[in-house]
Design an enzyme around this catalytic site. Structure first.
Site, PDB file in Angstrom:
ATOM      1  N   THR A  48     -14.093  10.489  44.555  1.00  0.00           N
ATOM      2  CA  THR A  48     -12.485  10.483  43.922  1.00  0.00           C
ATOM      3  C   THR A  48     -12.487  11.842  44.572  1.00  0.00           C
ATOM      4  O   THR A  48     -12.619  12.744  45.559  1.00  0.00           O
ATOM      5  CB  THR A  48     -13.269  10.767  42.234  1.00  0.00           C
ATOM      6  N   THR A 143     -20.816  20.240  29.163  1.00  0.00           N
ATOM      7  CA  THR A 143     -20.100  20.864  29.099  1.00  0.00           C
ATOM      8  C   THR A 143     -20.006  22.047  27.804  1.00  0.00           C
ATOM      9  O   THR A 143     -19.850  21.159  26.489  1.00  0.00           O
ATOM     10  CB  THR A 143     -19.099  21.029  29.133  1.00  0.00           C
ATOM     11  N   ASP A 144     -19.751  23.007  27.039  1.00  0.00           N
ATOM     12  CA  ASP A 144     -19.098  23.862  25.506  1.00  0.00           C
ATOM     13  C   ASP A 144     -18.760  23.181  25.422  1.00  0.00           C
ATOM     14  O   ASP A 144     -18.279  24.098  24.285  1.00  0.00           O
ATOM     15  CB  ASP A 144     -19.632  25.227  26.270  1.00  0.00           C
ATOM     16  N   GLU A 145     -17.570  23.101  25.986  1.00  0.00           N
ATOM     17  CA  GLU A 145     -16.192  22.257  25.570  1.00  0.00           C
ATOM     18  C   GLU A 145     -16.080  21.704  23.798  1.00  0.00           C
ATOM     19  O   GLU A 145     -15.742  20.767  23.473  1.00  0.00           O
ATOM     20  CB  GLU A 145     -14.787  22.063  26.333  1.00  0.00           C
ATOM     21  N   TYR A 168     -10.599  15.474  28.061  1.00  0.00           N
ATOM     22  CA  TYR A 168     -11.480  15.491  28.604  1.00  0.00           C
ATOM     23  C   TYR A 168     -13.243  16.193  27.272  1.00  0.00           C
ATOM     24  O   TYR A 168     -14.507  15.641  28.085  1.00  0.00           O
ATOM     25  CB  TYR A 168     -11.578  16.451  29.242  1.00  0.00           C
ATOM     26  N   SER A 171     -13.884  12.732  25.600  1.00  0.00           N
ATOM     27  CA  SER A 171     -15.168  12.100  26.430  1.00  0.00           C
ATOM     28  C   SER A 171     -16.189  12.487  26.912  1.00  0.00           C
ATOM     29  O   SER A 171     -17.789  12.031  26.896  1.00  0.00           O
ATOM     30  CB  SER A 171     -13.971  11.729  27.850  1.00  0.00           C
ATOM     31  N   LYS A 172     -16.766  13.894  26.578  1.00  0.00           N
ATOM     32  CA  LYS A 172     -17.947  14.479  27.567  1.00  0.00           C
ATOM     33  C   LYS A 172     -18.573  14.501  26.159  1.00  0.00           C
ATOM     34  O   LYS A 172     -20.042  14.284  25.732  1.00  0.00           O
ATOM     35  CB  LYS A 172     -17.454  15.899  27.674  1.00  0.00           C
ATOM     36  N   ASN A 198     -17.791  27.249  35.042  1.00  0.00           N
ATOM     37  CA  ASN A 198     -18.203  27.743  36.335  1.00  0.00           C
ATOM     38  C   ASN A 198     -17.650  27.973  37.616  1.00  0.00           C
ATOM     39  O   ASN A 198     -16.001  28.027  37.646  1.00  0.00           O
ATOM     40  CB  ASN A 198     -19.559  26.471  36.871  1.00  0.00           C
ATOM     41  N   LYS A 207      -9.039  24.365  39.419  1.00  0.00           N
ATOM     42  CA  LYS A 207      -9.903  25.351  38.450  1.00  0.00           C
ATOM     43  C   LYS A 207      -9.297  26.240  38.778  1.00  0.00           C
ATOM     44  O   LYS A 207      -8.363  26.759  39.431  1.00  0.00           O
ATOM     45  CB  LYS A 207     -11.364  24.738  38.412  1.00  0.00           C
ATOM     46  N   PRO A 223      -0.464  31.461  38.451  1.00  0.00           N
ATOM     47  CA  PRO A 223       0.365  31.271  36.986  1.00  0.00           C
ATOM     48  C   PRO A 223      -0.759  31.329  35.978  1.00  0.00           C
ATOM     49  O   PRO A 223      -1.494  30.063  35.847  1.00  0.00           O
ATOM     50  CB  PRO A 223       0.537  29.746  37.463  1.00  0.00           C
ATOM     51  N   TYR A 225      -1.475  30.431  31.296  1.00  0.00           N
ATOM     52  CA  TYR A 225      -1.207  29.492  30.733  1.00  0.00           C
ATOM     53  C   TYR A 225      -0.367  30.910  29.785  1.00  0.00           C
ATOM     54  O   TYR A 225      -1.526  31.468  29.546  1.00  0.00           O
ATOM     55  CB  TYR A 225      -1.698  29.059  30.806  1.00  0.00           C
ATOM     56  N   ASP A 298       2.313  27.130  27.952  1.00  0.00           N
ATOM     57  CA  ASP A 298       0.928  26.788  27.305  1.00  0.00           C
ATOM     58  C   ASP A 298       0.787  25.870  27.446  1.00  0.00           C
ATOM     59  O   ASP A 298       1.150  24.907  27.613  1.00  0.00           O
ATOM     60  CB  ASP A 298       0.848  27.746  26.260  1.00  0.00           C
TER      61      ASP A 298
END
Ligand code: NAD
Ligand code: TYD
Length: 365
Positions: A48, A143-145, A168, A171-172, A198, A207, A223, A225, A298
């Site tokens: 991708t 991920t920790d998210e 995101y 879905s993880k 990371n 990122k 930029p 946020y 933001d």
């Protein structure tokens, strides 16, 4: 009772998904360089916008007989099944994903397809090929998210309940649940790691850290946020992939591990640190670089803070991070400065069109 194996697990033929991306490419390079890994690697990647096979040019050169690339999409169940039937991997390490929160806000469908359906296809194909084998392993990279957002205090641990808040992370989280369900229901052996943010070389410049570095090199606005008060824990990508290898070789199946560095910074402090190291390297002052900081609108639903308690993996499996953040940021800045061809080539793909469509010519503002 310890969740560590008595004897390290031997990994044979390893199917790596998403190995042309940021973290997957580092994993492949480091695993093939390890003396204790004598197997081979199949890199299955759809290429991708985020995948660049050129990230592995040195690996192909050095480990030609132990590395094979297969272009394929996880959403295509037949393509995934064929890899298992024809190339017979003994272990999977699953990196492939749509990985950027901002993109998941603009277009969540690709996240549902790749991260959820793609993981499901991989699990089903593994299950079909491996039947009841217990000497195999499915390592899922998460991920920790998935744990949501912290306030000023506290840390995520292996027992923190899931509370994903972006398309995101949702879905993880769904993918993580499917992996655990395959173990509990069908006995498919897995290990799983949830890691913090990371940084390092070969990260697609969308990122935060590579966006800032690229804009500094171009003299463009940086930029930030909101007010830049959101906090992230930054781990060097090499420490992350070494942690994954440690878990894959030392952990009993059915276990989850949190990987983190303890290097927490609010975004504005991190951008200041980048400005301070970039200024003198570019023949300018830190103040010149800081003057480029621009506070922009933001991100919707912006998680305030992520922070990890990594004490369990340190105590039980003996992993700990080696990079210090200051040195890691310097090395990362220097890599982007020295590798303009990689950056230009990766930026010239679908990414450019997507950025134009969503943000216009200048990037987020
Ligand atoms: P990345 O976006 O740089 O790379 C993703 C790779 O997956 C690309 O090579 C892409 O071509 C491939 N891919 C995407 N969709 C695919 C599909 N449908 N079929 C096959 N290949 C496909 O991502 P990354 O930053 O290297 O992240 C890798 C993994 O680590 C992800 O699962 C992510 O959730 C997880 N993770 C990332 C971070 C981070 O800070 N980047 C932190 C913790 C966990
Ligand atoms: P990012 O690198 O997108 O990772 P994640 O959203 O998965 O944590 O963003 C890291 C932090 O930096 C996050 O709080 C959002 C912020 N950010 C900016 O302030 N400016 C930017 O241009 C980007 C991409 C992110």
């Amino acid at each position: 009772m310890s969740a560590a194996l008595d004897k390290p697990r031997k990994l044979g033929t390893l199917l790596v998904t998403g190995g042309a991306g940021f973290i997957g490419s580092h994993f492949i390079r480091r695993v093939l360089d390890r003396t204790e890994f004598t197997g081979s690697v199949i890199n299955f990647d759809a290429l991708t916008y985020a995948g660049n096979p050129e990230s592995l040019a040195d690996v192909v050169e050095k480990h030609r007989s132990r590395y094979r690339f297969v272009k394929g999409d996880l959403v295509d169940r037949e393509a995934v099944r064929r890899v298992f039937q024809e190339l017979k991997p003994d272990a999977v390490v699953h990196f492939a994903a749509e990985s950027h929160v901002d993109r998941s806000i603009h277009g969540p469908e690709a996240f549902v397809k790749t991260n959820i359906l793609g993981t499901f296809n991989l699990l089903e194909s593994a299950r079909e090929a491996w039947k009841d084998r217990s000497d195999v392993l499915f390592h899922h990279v998460s991920t920790d998210e998935v744990f949501g957002s912290l306030g000023a205090e506290g840390f995520f641990t292996e027992s923190t309940p899931y509370d994903p808040r972006s398309p995101y992370s949702a879905s993880k989280a769904a993918a993580d649940h499917l992996v655990r369900a395959a173990w509990h229901t069908f006995h498919l052996p897995y290990t799983l790691t949830n890691c913090s943010n990371n940084y390092g070389s070969h990260c697609f410049p969308e990122k935060m850290i590579p966006v800032m570095v690229e804009n500094m090199l171009a003299g463009k606005p940086l930029p930030v946020y909101g007010e830049g008060k959101n906090v992230r824990e930054w781990i060097h990508v090499e420490d992350h992939v070494d942690g994954i290898f440690t878990v894959m070789t030392r952990s009993k199946p059915g276990e989850t591990w949190l990987l983190g560095s303890g290097e927490e910074r609010c975004n504005l402090d991190l951008v200041h640190a980048l400005c301070d190291l970039a200024g003198p390297r570019l023949g300018k002052t830190a103040a010149d670089m800081r003057a480029l900081i621009t506070f922009v609108k933001d991100r919707p639903g912006h998680d305030h803070r992520y922070a990890i308690d990594a004490s369990r993996v340190k105590r039980e499996l003996g992993w700990s991070p080696r990079w210090n953040l200051e040195k890691g940021l310097e090395a990362t800045f220097d890599w982007y400065r020295a590798n303009r061809t990689w950056v230009e080539r990766v930026k010239s793909g679908a990414y450019r069109d997507w950025m134009k469509q969503n943000y216009g010519e200048r990037g987020p503002s």
